[in-house]
Enzyme design. Structure first.
Site, PDB file in Angstrom:
ATOM      1  CB  CYS A 113      -0.953   0.013   1.189  1.00  0.00           C
ATOM      2  SG  CYS A 113      -2.117  -1.344   1.137  1.00  0.00           S
ATOM      3  CG  HIS A 249      -3.188   3.511   2.267  1.00  0.00           C
ATOM      4  ND1 HIS A 249      -3.593   3.152   1.006  1.00  0.00           N
ATOM      5  CD2 HIS A 249      -3.232   2.372   3.010  1.00  0.00           C
ATOM      6  CE1 HIS A 249      -3.864   1.858   0.990  1.00  0.00           C
ATOM      7  NE2 HIS A 249      -3.665   1.369   2.187  1.00  0.00           N
ATOM      8  CG  ASN A 279      -6.358  -0.869   1.039  1.00  0.00           C
ATOM      9  OD1 ASN A 279      -5.659  -0.387   0.140  1.00  0.00           O
ATOM     10  ND2 ASN A 279      -5.842  -1.389   2.141  1.00  0.00           N
TER      11      ASN A 279
HETATM   12  N1  ACO Z   1     -18.233  -8.800   8.986  1.00  0.00           N
HETATM   13  C1  ACO Z   1     -18.733  -9.022  10.200  1.00  0.00           C
HETATM   14  N2  ACO Z   1     -17.967  -9.311  11.279  1.00  0.00           N
HETATM   15  C2  ACO Z   1     -16.642  -9.367  11.091  1.00  0.00           C
HETATM   16  C3  ACO Z   1     -16.044  -9.153   9.838  1.00  0.00           C
HETATM   17  C4  ACO Z   1     -16.902  -8.860   8.753  1.00  0.00           C
HETATM   18  N3  ACO Z   1     -16.423  -8.635   7.513  1.00  0.00           N
HETATM   19  N4  ACO Z   1     -14.707  -9.276   9.955  1.00  0.00           N
HETATM   20  C5  ACO Z   1     -14.462  -9.560  11.252  1.00  0.00           C
HETATM   21  N5  ACO Z   1     -15.618  -9.626  11.920  1.00  0.00           N
HETATM   22  C6  ACO Z   1     -15.823  -9.894  13.349  1.00  0.00           C
HETATM   23  C7  ACO Z   1     -14.668 -10.623  13.973  1.00  0.00           C
HETATM   24  O1  ACO Z   1     -14.765 -12.016  13.778  1.00  0.00           O
HETATM   25  C8  ACO Z   1     -14.806 -10.228  15.430  1.00  0.00           C
HETATM   26  O2  ACO Z   1     -15.821 -11.017  16.004  1.00  0.00           O
HETATM   27  P1  ACO Z   1     -15.714 -11.525  17.535  1.00  0.00           P
HETATM   28  O3  ACO Z   1     -15.707 -10.253  18.366  1.00  0.00           O
HETATM   29  O4  ACO Z   1     -16.934 -12.342  17.710  1.00  0.00           O
HETATM   30  O5  ACO Z   1     -14.431 -12.278  17.619  1.00  0.00           O
HETATM   31  C9  ACO Z   1     -15.318  -8.804  15.365  1.00  0.00           C
HETATM   32  O6  ACO Z   1     -15.900  -8.658  14.047  1.00  0.00           O
HETATM   33  C10 ACO Z   1     -14.256  -7.755  15.565  1.00  0.00           C
HETATM   34  O7  ACO Z   1     -13.109  -8.092  14.754  1.00  0.00           O
HETATM   35  P2  ACO Z   1     -11.814  -7.199  14.699  1.00  0.00           P
HETATM   36  O8  ACO Z   1     -10.836  -7.853  13.763  1.00  0.00           O
HETATM   37  O9  ACO Z   1     -11.375  -6.896  16.094  1.00  0.00           O
HETATM   38  O10 ACO Z   1     -12.433  -5.873  14.035  1.00  0.00           O
HETATM   39  P3  ACO Z   1     -11.746  -4.488  13.797  1.00  0.00           P
HETATM   40  O11 ACO Z   1     -12.540  -3.440  14.438  1.00  0.00           O
HETATM   41  O12 ACO Z   1     -10.272  -4.514  14.068  1.00  0.00           O
HETATM   42  O13 ACO Z   1     -11.928  -4.295  12.226  1.00  0.00           O
HETATM   43  C11 ACO Z   1     -10.573  -4.458  10.216  1.00  0.00           C
HETATM   44  C12 ACO Z   1     -11.332  -5.214  11.320  1.00  0.00           C
HETATM   45  C13 ACO Z   1     -11.584  -3.643   9.460  1.00  0.00           C
HETATM   46  C14 ACO Z   1      -9.885  -5.449   9.318  1.00  0.00           C
HETATM   47  C15 ACO Z   1      -9.545  -3.511  10.872  1.00  0.00           C
HETATM   48  O14 ACO Z   1      -8.795  -4.208  11.833  1.00  0.00           O
HETATM   49  C16 ACO Z   1      -8.593  -2.887   9.881  1.00  0.00           C
HETATM   50  O15 ACO Z   1      -8.962  -2.048   9.094  1.00  0.00           O
HETATM   51  N6  ACO Z   1      -7.307  -3.244   9.967  1.00  0.00           N
HETATM   52  C17 ACO Z   1      -6.258  -2.614   9.193  1.00  0.00           C
HETATM   53  C18 ACO Z   1      -6.232  -3.051   7.787  1.00  0.00           C
HETATM   54  C19 ACO Z   1      -5.254  -2.157   7.064  1.00  0.00           C
HETATM   55  O16 ACO Z   1      -5.192  -0.977   7.283  1.00  0.00           O
HETATM   56  N7  ACO Z   1      -4.441  -2.642   6.232  1.00  0.00           N
HETATM   57  C20 ACO Z   1      -3.492  -1.672   5.645  1.00  0.00           C
HETATM   58  C21 ACO Z   1      -2.564  -2.259   4.922  1.00  0.00           C
HETATM   59  S1  ACO Z   1      -3.283  -3.340   3.740  1.00  0.00           S
HETATM   60  C22 ACO Z   1      -2.021  -3.699   2.703  1.00  0.00           C
HETATM   61  O17 ACO Z   1      -0.953  -3.290   2.866  1.00  0.00           O
HETATM   62  C23 ACO Z   1      -2.256  -4.713   1.612  1.00  0.00           C
END
Ligand code: ACO
Length: 322
Positions: A113, A249, A279
């Site tokens: 990214c 980003h 993204n």
């Molecule tokens: N739909 C519904 N529920 C979901 C989903 C979904 N798509 N995905 C995860 N959940 C659930 C999980 O299983 C978890 O359930 P639980 O509480 O029962 O265990 C709950 O939602 C919370 O999960 P988290 O992973 O803690 O959710 P978070 O608030 O962290 O959001 C996300 C997840 C959106 C992926 C976030 O962590 C994020 O944006 N991370 C960064 C990603 C990023 O910026 N990448 C940048 C670089 S990418 C690159 O370089 C290629």
């Protein structure tokens, strides 16, 4: 010493739009969850047979046309991509052939990214040292090809696209500074398995999927981006109030808002495209820049802070005067 200046921008998004509602039929998720946790409403997805170079070419031609630059005048092409059409030749070489710019320096930069920021930083140094006068810098990715469409943690996040800028040497900035970083110790948090087989032989058939421990990536991204925006301002003796536009980003609206809060930049001065694009990896920053240039928000003379964080981990920023 000369500086590089952005002459013009361009971008391209594939025609097909995939909404959150469509994802609801693929995995156990909801439009509400995706919007709340990421800010994403829809994303563009490449058609079968459409490649990263196809997107890069459309974005590059748009930027060259706006700049009034003939491809034959280019002395350097750098493409930031993690989804090259082939292991080799580089996507930049394929793009060069299509544009009719044979003979100039052309190579890819792979920083996920942060790919566009890396490519911009490298091209800027070529111009600053006087080696080239005119460069094309592209960020292009078809990250949808690296997704497991049954993994709800990753398949909701990404889209495809390309963005490009044409740089020219000038006496004044232009690009004030770029700051590029990496920390390879975090590989386990974000990676795609696959590549050239270690024992030689045939390239394995099958799928290479993005694997991510999203929550941990999220926390490190927020922490790191807070540091890097300060680094860019300090290097140039500037204050947050000197920045007209933050163009981050576009991974997650919550990460974008956390960075803007740290800078004390109001939401009206942050360019946000994550809702429409998702993204798009290396394409996300130049796509957002092009959107804001074309809709008239970014004007000549504006100070802009570009920043990104991605797999590697890699992260970086560029402070520019448009
Ligand atoms: N739909 C519904 N529920 C979901 C989903 C979904 N798509 N995905 C995860 N959940 C659930 C999980 O299983 C978890 O359930 P639980 O509480 O029962 O265990 C709950 O939602 C919370 O999960 P988290 O992973 O803690 O959710 P978070 O608030 O962290 O959001 C996300 C997840 C959106 C992926 C976030 O962590 C994020 O944006 N991370 C960064 C990603 C990023 O910026 N990448 C940048 C670089 S990418 C690159 O370089 C290629």
């Amino acid at each position: 010493m000369s500086y590089s200046r952005i002459l013009a921008t361009g971008s391209y998004l594939p025609e097909r739009v995939m909404t959150n509602a469509e994802l609801e039929s693929l995995v156990d998720t909801s439009d509400e969850w995706i919007r709340e946790r990421t800010g994403i409403e829809r994303r563009h997805i490449v058609a079968d047979g459409e490649s990263t170079c196809d997107l890069a070419e459309r974005a590059a031609r748009a930027a060259l046309e706006s700049a009034g630059v003939d491809p034959a005048e280019l002395e350097l092409i750098v493409v930031g991509t993690t989804t090259p059409d082939k292991i080799y030749p580089a996507t930049a070489c394929r793009l060069q052939a299509r544009l009719g710019a044979a003979g100039c320096t052309a190579f890819d930069v792979q920083a996920v990214c942060t790919g566009f920021i890396y490519a911009l930083g490298v091209a800027d140094k070529f111009i600053k040292t006087g080696e080239v006068k005119r460069a094309l810098v592209v960020g292009a990715d078809t990250h949808s090809r690296l997704l497991d469409w049954s993994d709800r943690q990753t398949c909701i996040l990404f889209g495809d696209g390309a963005g490009a800028v044409v740089l020219e040497a000038g006496e004044e900035p232009g690009i004030y500074s770029t700051h590029l970083h990496a920390d390879g110790r975090y590989e386990d948090l974000l990676y795609v398995e696959g590549g050239v087989p270690l024992g030689g032989g045939e390239i394995a058939q099958g799928h290479a999927y993005t694997k991510m421990r999203g929550n941990e990536v999220f926390k490190i991204a927020v922490r790191t981006l807070r540091r890097i925006v300060t680094e860019a301002l300090d290097a140039n003796g500037m204050q947050p109030s000197d920045i007209d536009w933050l163009i981050p980003h576009q991974a997650n609206i919550r990460i974008i808002e956390a960075t803007a809060r740290k800078l004390d930049i109001p939401a009206e001065r942050v360019v946000v495209t994550v809702a429409e694009h998702g993204n798009t990896s290396a394409a996300s920053v130049p796509l957002a820049l092009d959107v804001a240039v074309r809709d008239g928000r970014v004007k000549r003379g504006d100070n802009i802070l570009l920043e990104a964080f991605g797999g590697g981990f890699t992260w970086g920023s560029a402070l520019i005067r448009y």
